[in-house]
Design a protein around this motif. Structure first.
Motif, PDB file in Angstrom:
ATOM      1  N   ILE A 392       3.604 -15.082 -11.562  1.00 16.92           N
ATOM      2  CA  ILE A 392       4.871 -14.953 -12.292  1.00 16.92           C
ATOM      3  C   ILE A 392       6.050 -15.234 -11.357  1.00 16.92           C
ATOM      4  O   ILE A 392       7.009 -15.922 -11.730  1.00 16.92           O
ATOM      5  CB  ILE A 392       5.006 -13.538 -12.897  1.00 16.92           C
ATOM      6  N   ALA A 393       5.965 -14.702 -10.142  1.00 14.55           N
ATOM      7  CA  ALA A 393       7.049 -14.919  -9.175  1.00 14.55           C
ATOM      8  C   ALA A 393       7.229 -16.411  -8.889  1.00 14.55           C
ATOM      9  O   ALA A 393       8.366 -16.913  -8.851  1.00 14.55           O
ATOM     10  CB  ALA A 393       6.755 -14.161  -7.881  1.00 14.55           C
ATOM     11  N   ALA A 394       6.126 -17.119  -8.709  1.00 19.20           N
ATOM     12  CA  ALA A 394       6.202 -18.558  -8.430  1.00 19.20           C
ATOM     13  C   ALA A 394       6.842 -19.305  -9.599  1.00 19.20           C
ATOM     14  O   ALA A 394       7.649 -20.223  -9.411  1.00 19.20           O
ATOM     15  CB  ALA A 394       4.806 -19.112  -8.153  1.00 19.20           C
ATOM     16  N   ARG A 395       6.494 -18.905 -10.809  1.00 24.66           N
ATOM     17  CA  ARG A 395       7.051 -19.557 -12.001  1.00 24.66           C
ATOM     18  C   ARG A 395       8.566 -19.356 -12.086  1.00 24.66           C
ATOM     19  O   ARG A 395       9.293 -20.207 -12.599  1.00 24.66           O
ATOM     20  CB  ARG A 395       6.372 -18.983 -13.251  1.00 24.66           C
ATOM     21  N   GLU A 396       9.037 -18.214 -11.581  1.00 26.81           N
ATOM     22  CA  GLU A 396      10.464 -17.901 -11.620  1.00 26.81           C
ATOM     23  C   GLU A 396      11.200 -18.372 -10.360  1.00 26.81           C
ATOM     24  O   GLU A 396      12.363 -18.033 -10.146  1.00 26.81           O
ATOM     25  CB  GLU A 396      10.663 -16.391 -11.784  1.00 26.81           C
ATOM     26  N   GLY A 397      10.499 -19.129  -9.506  1.00 28.40           N
ATOM     27  CA  GLY A 397      11.141 -19.689  -8.323  1.00 28.40           C
ATOM     28  C   GLY A 397      11.130 -18.805  -7.097  1.00 28.40           C
ATOM     29  O   GLY A 397      11.893 -19.036  -6.150  1.00 28.40           O
ATOM     30  N   HIS A 398      10.239 -17.806  -7.064  1.00 29.27           N
ATOM     31  CA  HIS A 398      10.152 -16.888  -5.913  1.00 29.27           C
ATOM     32  C   HIS A 398       8.747 -16.984  -5.320  1.00 29.27           C
ATOM     33  O   HIS A 398       7.801 -16.412  -5.854  1.00 29.27           O
ATOM     34  CB  HIS A 398      10.462 -15.450  -6.336  1.00 29.27           C
ATOM     35  N   HIS A 399       8.623 -17.706  -4.232  1.00 35.29           N
ATOM     36  CA  HIS A 399       7.310 -17.941  -3.623  1.00 35.29           C
ATOM     37  C   HIS A 399       6.922 -16.778  -2.720  1.00 35.29           C
ATOM     38  O   HIS A 399       7.633 -16.447  -1.767  1.00 35.29           O
ATOM     39  CB  HIS A 399       7.332 -19.239  -2.824  1.00 35.29           C
ATOM     40  N   ILE A 400       5.777 -16.160  -3.020  1.00 28.98           N
ATOM     41  CA  ILE A 400       5.230 -15.091  -2.173  1.00 28.98           C
ATOM     42  C   ILE A 400       4.022 -15.666  -1.441  1.00 28.98           C
ATOM     43  O   ILE A 400       2.999 -15.978  -2.062  1.00 28.98           O
ATOM     44  CB  ILE A 400       4.797 -13.865  -3.005  1.00 28.98           C
ATOM     45  N   SER A 401       4.132 -15.826  -0.135  1.00 27.02           N
ATOM     46  CA  SER A 401       3.025 -16.399   0.625  1.00 27.02           C
ATOM     47  C   SER A 401       1.939 -15.351   0.890  1.00 27.02           C
ATOM     48  O   SER A 401       2.178 -14.144   0.767  1.00 27.02           O
ATOM     49  CB  SER A 401       3.526 -16.956   1.966  1.00 27.02           C
ATOM     50  N   PHE A 402       0.770 -15.841   1.247  1.00 28.38           N
ATOM     51  CA  PHE A 402      -0.361 -14.964   1.551  1.00 28.38           C
ATOM     52  C   PHE A 402       0.011 -13.981   2.658  1.00 28.38           C
ATOM     53  O   PHE A 402      -0.218 -12.774   2.536  1.00 28.38           O
ATOM     54  CB  PHE A 402      -1.557 -15.817   1.975  1.00 28.38           C
ATOM     55  N   TRP A 403       0.615 -14.483   3.719  1.00 25.51           N
ATOM     56  CA  TRP A 403       0.897 -13.626   4.875  1.00 25.51           C
ATOM     57  C   TRP A 403       2.117 -12.752   4.649  1.00 25.51           C
ATOM     58  O   TRP A 403       2.227 -11.672   5.221  1.00 25.51           O
ATOM     59  CB  TRP A 403       1.056 -14.485   6.139  1.00 25.51           C
ATOM     60  N   GLN A 404       3.042 -13.204   3.820  1.00 24.73           N
ATOM     61  CA  GLN A 404       4.184 -12.351   3.488  1.00 24.73           C
ATOM     62  C   GLN A 404       3.713 -11.098   2.761  1.00 24.73           C
ATOM     63  O   GLN A 404       4.183  -9.990   3.037  1.00 24.73           O
ATOM     64  CB  GLN A 404       5.176 -13.122   2.609  1.00 24.73           C
ATOM     65  N   PHE A 405       2.764 -11.284   1.840  1.00 26.49           N
ATOM     66  CA  PHE A 405       2.206 -10.140   1.130  1.00 26.49           C
ATOM     67  C   PHE A 405       1.385  -9.259   2.074  1.00 26.49           C
ATOM     68  O   PHE A 405       1.535  -8.033   2.102  1.00 26.49           O
ATOM     69  CB  PHE A 405       1.326 -10.621  -0.027  1.00 26.49           C
ATOM     70  N   SER A 406       0.524  -9.898   2.860  1.00 29.73           N
ATOM     71  CA  SER A 406      -0.390  -9.135   3.732  1.00 29.73           C
ATOM     72  C   SER A 406       0.344  -8.398   4.841  1.00 29.73           C
ATOM     73  O   SER A 406      -0.141  -7.380   5.337  1.00 29.73           O
ATOM     74  CB  SER A 406      -1.441 -10.069   4.339  1.00 29.73           C
ATOM     75  N   ARG A 407       1.501  -8.899   5.246  1.00 28.99           N
ATOM     76  CA  ARG A 407       2.293  -8.222   6.283  1.00 28.99           C
ATOM     77  C   ARG A 407       2.610  -6.795   5.868  1.00 28.99           C
ATOM     78  O   ARG A 407       2.598  -5.872   6.673  1.00 28.99           O
ATOM     79  CB  ARG A 407       3.577  -9.009   6.531  1.00 28.99           C
ATOM     80  N   TYR A 408       2.909  -6.629   4.580  1.00 28.22           N
ATOM     81  CA  TYR A 408       3.133  -5.290   4.042  1.00 28.22           C
ATOM     82  C   TYR A 408       1.815  -4.652   3.612  1.00 28.22           C
ATOM     83  O   TYR A 408       1.572  -3.466   3.830  1.00 28.22           O
ATOM     84  CB  TYR A 408       4.071  -5.354   2.831  1.00 28.22           C
ATOM     85  N   GLY A 409       0.955  -5.457   2.981  1.00 26.53           N
ATOM     86  CA  GLY A 409      -0.266  -4.927   2.392  1.00 26.53           C
ATOM     87  C   GLY A 409      -1.217  -4.303   3.390  1.00 26.53           C
ATOM     88  O   GLY A 409      -1.819  -3.259   3.106  1.00 26.53           O
ATOM     89  N   LEU A 410      -1.355  -4.909   4.555  1.00 28.24           N
ATOM     90  CA  LEU A 410      -2.281  -4.367   5.553  1.00 28.24           C
ATOM     91  C   LEU A 410      -1.793  -3.009   6.075  1.00 28.24           C
ATOM     92  O   LEU A 410      -2.601  -2.108   6.314  1.00 28.24           O
ATOM     93  CB  LEU A 410      -2.455  -5.359   6.699  1.00 28.24           C
ATOM     94  N   VAL A 411      -0.475  -2.872   6.232  1.00 29.03           N
ATOM     95  CA  VAL A 411       0.081  -1.593   6.690  1.00 29.03           C
ATOM     96  C   VAL A 411      -0.129  -0.514   5.631  1.00 29.03           C
ATOM     97  O   VAL A 411      -0.572   0.609   5.928  1.00 29.03           O
ATOM     98  CB  VAL A 411       1.581  -1.740   7.013  1.00 29.03           C
ATOM     99  N   VAL A 412       0.183  -0.861   4.379  1.00 29.75           N
ATOM    100  CA  VAL A 412       0.027   0.098   3.288  1.00 29.75           C
ATOM    101  C   VAL A 412      -1.439   0.476   3.102  1.00 29.75           C
ATOM    102  O   VAL A 412      -1.777   1.652   2.925  1.00 29.75           O
ATOM    103  CB  VAL A 412       0.603  -0.483   1.978  1.00 29.75           C
ATOM    104  N   THR A 413      -2.315  -0.520   3.156  1.00 23.04           N
ATOM    105  CA  THR A 413      -3.746  -0.253   2.988  1.00 23.04           C
ATOM    106  C   THR A 413      -4.278   0.651   4.088  1.00 23.04           C
ATOM    107  O   THR A 413      -4.990   1.622   3.823  1.00 23.04           O
ATOM    108  CB  THR A 413      -4.544  -1.577   2.962  1.00 23.04           C
ATOM    109  N   ALA A 414      -3.944   0.330   5.327  1.00 21.32           N
ATOM    110  CA  ALA A 414      -4.421   1.144   6.452  1.00 21.32           C
ATOM    111  C   ALA A 414      -3.948   2.587   6.328  1.00 21.32           C
ATOM    112  O   ALA A 414      -4.717   3.542   6.545  1.00 21.32           O
ATOM    113  CB  ALA A 414      -3.945   0.537   7.769  1.00 21.32           C
ATOM    114  N   THR A 415      -2.685   2.767   5.948  1.00 20.77           N
ATOM    115  CA  THR A 415      -2.127   4.122   5.834  1.00 20.77           C
ATOM    116  C   THR A 415      -2.766   4.894   4.690  1.00 20.77           C
ATOM    117  O   THR A 415      -3.211   6.040   4.861  1.00 20.77           O
ATOM    118  CB  THR A 415      -0.600   4.055   5.615  1.00 20.77           C
ATOM    119  N   THR A 416      -2.817   4.284   3.508  1.00 17.81           N
ATOM    120  CA  THR A 416      -3.333   4.998   2.330  1.00 17.81           C
ATOM    121  C   THR A 416      -4.827   5.275   2.439  1.00 17.81           C
ATOM    122  O   THR A 416      -5.290   6.352   2.035  1.00 17.81           O
ATOM    123  CB  THR A 416      -3.035   4.204   1.044  1.00 17.81           C
TER     124      THR A 416
END
Length: 432
Positions: A392-416
């Motif tokens: 949905i983000a890409a369709r609306e002109g907001h590109h979320i890259s794999f590493w942009q997501f994982s930069r936050y996701g890995l920290v959140v995953t490790a903590t939770t």
């Protein structure tokens, strides 16, 4: 492992690298990987297209399609703009306060709706409110989908892996409320606190835009009251169908596609125009991903991962519980957690039975559920909700890259996951 198995692992690894590096569009990579799996004989058409365990999960595809149709109709009522203006006014334009409000708006329905349904409803609101206030959209979208993956773990119906675990283990809705909801509440609070620092770069606001939004009247955003009322009735029936689907003996996919088609027909809108708002790229990506992961199931790769995690614990309950919490995170982060849970849950069932059944070793199911659910935050392909939000983000002109997501996701995953492991240890091994 034979040559076909090694080739299947190699194909998946190459596709994963292509998606992560974005050298090839993720849809082309996934569909290309699916074709490669068929060509090398890692799977075959009967399994790829018709198997519930190792093929395209049509329930997920049609659930997504149905909800996308409903959202496409809702978008034409002005409801999302109404909620966006209301949320912006409620937060008084303060970025972090707005993020907390949107996190709570995501967390409250997530345990009662499928997480994909939740993000399909909340993402358009978020994009609208961020545009109104001139805020960066991507941090808010990432925060919401991560909240959805955390909060959805609270109940039997909140996350598809939980439905599969509940069915395999004979666990009830109340069992999930008793065992999963307490830790999910804690993790949601922790994530709200974490978000203040994780996304601090996004908390800059424009006083002029805030002042303009504060003067807006949310009611003026509603464009078609008749269509809004009609959509509200259909959406209420669909949500009731989701909650009662086990009583009605009706799959959520049937509820969603029925609601979507009924609303489309009753709306009197041009079906071609509505269909343009469906995320066809996302559906194609899912199809390719399901075929690839199904091939890994067929060749026994995923089953071997589950057995290796269990064997590493050497049959000891505490070691097995920790292996399931932490060991489920990596495969859940690399592939969608739905096929992972489908293939590993029989192994967990055998371990629980051999260790004394639900009374003695039932906590292993909760350890498994926590690892699989929370691992969904690690990468953009780790859960269905992640894939939908990125599309949905890409369709609306907001590109979320794999590493942009994982930069936050890995920290959140490790903590939770670490907190979840502490919860399993404290509740089932200390306070007994």
């Amino acid at each position: 492992m034979n040559i076909t198995t090694w080739l299947a692992v190699a194909v998946f690894a190459v596709v994963f690298v292509l998606i992560a590096t974005e050298w090839v569009h993720r849809v082309a990579a996934a569909l290309g990987g699916a074709v490669a799996m068929l060509l090398i004989g890692a799977t075959e058409p009967d399994h790829a297209f018709f198997s519930a365990d190792s093929g395209i999960d049509w329930d997920v595809i049609f659930l997504l399609l149905g909800m996308m149709l409903i959202v496409a109709v809702l978008k034409r009522t002005g409801l999302f703009e109404f909620i966006a203006i209301w949320a912006a006014r409620k937060a008084r334009g303060r970025p972090y306060r707005l993020m907390v409000l949107l996190i709570l708006a995501t967390a409250i329905p997530s345990p009662w709706l499928d997480n994909v349904t939740t993000v399909l409803l909340i993402v358009p609101v978020t994009i609208s409110v961020c545009r109104q206030l001139g805020l960066p959209v991507i941090p808010y979208l990432i925060a919401e989908v991560m909240t959805c993956n955390i909060a959805g773990a609270a109940t039997l119906i909140g996350d598809p892996p939980n439905i599969m675990i509940g069915s395999r283990a004979g666990l009830s809705f109340n069992d999930f409320l008793i065992h999963m909801t307490p830790i999910v509440v804690v993790l949601t609070i922790v994530f709200i606190l974490m978000s203040r620092f994780l996304f601090r770069g996004a908390f800059h606001h424009d006083p002029e835009r805030v002042a303009a939004v504060m003067e807006m009247n949310p009611r003026e955003a509603i464009k078609d009251m008749r269509l809004l009322i009609l959509s509200g009735v259909v959406m209420s029936l669909v949500i009731a169908g989701f909650v009662l689907h086990t009583v009605l003996d009706m799959e959520p996919s049937v509820v969603a596609i029925s609601g979507g088609l009924v609303l489309l027909a009753a709306s009197r809108l041009n079906p071609t125009e509505v269909a343009r708002d469906v995320e066809w790229d996302t559906l194609a990506f899912f199809a390719g991903l399901f075929v690839m992961v199904g091939a890994l199931v067929q060749t026994g790769v995923i089953g071997e991962l589950g057995r290796a995690a269990a064997e590493a614990a050497d049959g000891r309950l505490f070691g097995t519980a920790m292996a399931l919490v932490f060991g489920s995170v990596i495969p859940s982060g690399l592939i969608d957690n739905i096929p992972f849970v489908a293939s590993v849950s029989p192994i967990v069932a055998e371990i629980v039975e051999s260790a004394g059944g639900l009374e003695e070793a039932g906590m292993l199911w909760w350890a498994f559920a926590l690892g699989a659910d929370l691992g969904g935050n690690a990468t953009i392909i780790a859960s269905s909700a992640n894939v939908v939000v990125v599309g949905i983000a890409a369709r609306e002109g907001h590109h979320i890259s794999f590493w942009q997501f994982s930069r936050y996701g890995l920290v959140v995953t490790a903590t939770t996951v670490t907190i979840a492991a502490a919860y399993v240890w404290l509740r089932y091994f200390v306070l007994v």
